[in-house]
Design a protein around this motif. Sequence first.
Motif, PDB file in Angstrom:
ATOM      1  N   TYR A 105       0.855  -1.183   0.000  1.00 35.57           N
ATOM      2  CA  TYR A 105       0.000   0.000   0.000  1.00 35.57           C
ATOM      3  C   TYR A 105       0.890   1.232   0.000  1.00 35.57           C
ATOM      4  N   THR A 159       3.539   2.686   2.382  1.00 33.86           N
ATOM      5  CA  THR A 159       3.010   2.906   3.730  1.00 33.86           C
ATOM      6  C   THR A 159       2.771   1.599   4.481  1.00 33.86           C
ATOM      7  N   ASP A 160       2.618   0.488   3.759  1.00 34.87           N
ATOM      8  CA  ASP A 160       2.375  -0.802   4.418  1.00 34.87           C
ATOM      9  C   ASP A 160       2.706  -1.935   3.452  1.00 34.87           C
ATOM     10  N   GLN A 162       2.215  -6.209   3.167  1.00 30.48           N
ATOM     11  CA  GLN A 162       1.624  -7.434   3.701  1.00 30.48           C
ATOM     12  C   GLN A 162       2.031  -8.588   2.801  1.00 30.48           C
TER      13      GLN A 162
END
Length: 198
Positions: A105, A159-160, A162
């Motif tokens: 993200y 930002t992220d 996973q």
Amino acid sequence: MYIPPSYQNNNTEEIKTFVKNNSFGILVNQTNGKPWATHIPLELQTKNEKDILVGHIAKANPQWHNFKDNPEVLCIFNGPHSYISSSWYKDEEVPTWNYIAVHIYGKITIVDKDTAMKGLNDLVNKYEQASECPLHLDNLSKSTLAQVNGIIAFEIEITDIQATYKLSQTREEDKPKIIEELEKRDAGSKEIAKHMKK
């Protein structure tokens, strides 16, 4: 992305290597009120000591019109995957699928032409390494390079991250048999077997 704890990978270096080796990703955002996805190379690079993704899309693609007002994007990277037959298990169970996937993200920003050219040069140089006669953008004519005017280049501030590595972690006793069966199958299955051995 839904990730059962058993399949979550938090090894940053392993994930970064995966993204670099599987960089043909999917860029997802909201465009004209609906989800929109474009399949493109998304290269992981470092800028100001931070990891970013670099890419470009066609100017004719309406996806870029929302980058400024809605900069949140999702980038999906898929790796090998394979069907797992439950006939390979010691006990009765339903079949499943093993796979590796990474979701990144971030916030997307359109870049200027000089930054775009640097990104394009990096992209071409990376993939031309294996060519017998490597192409270099510097050797192309001005008229050919003018096609750059037909793209929108961007950078994505991450930002992220996973990562799902679903590799039969919950079936330790069945792993040897699963690996043996996968090694008899297609290239994707064999690749999953390699990851299961690690």
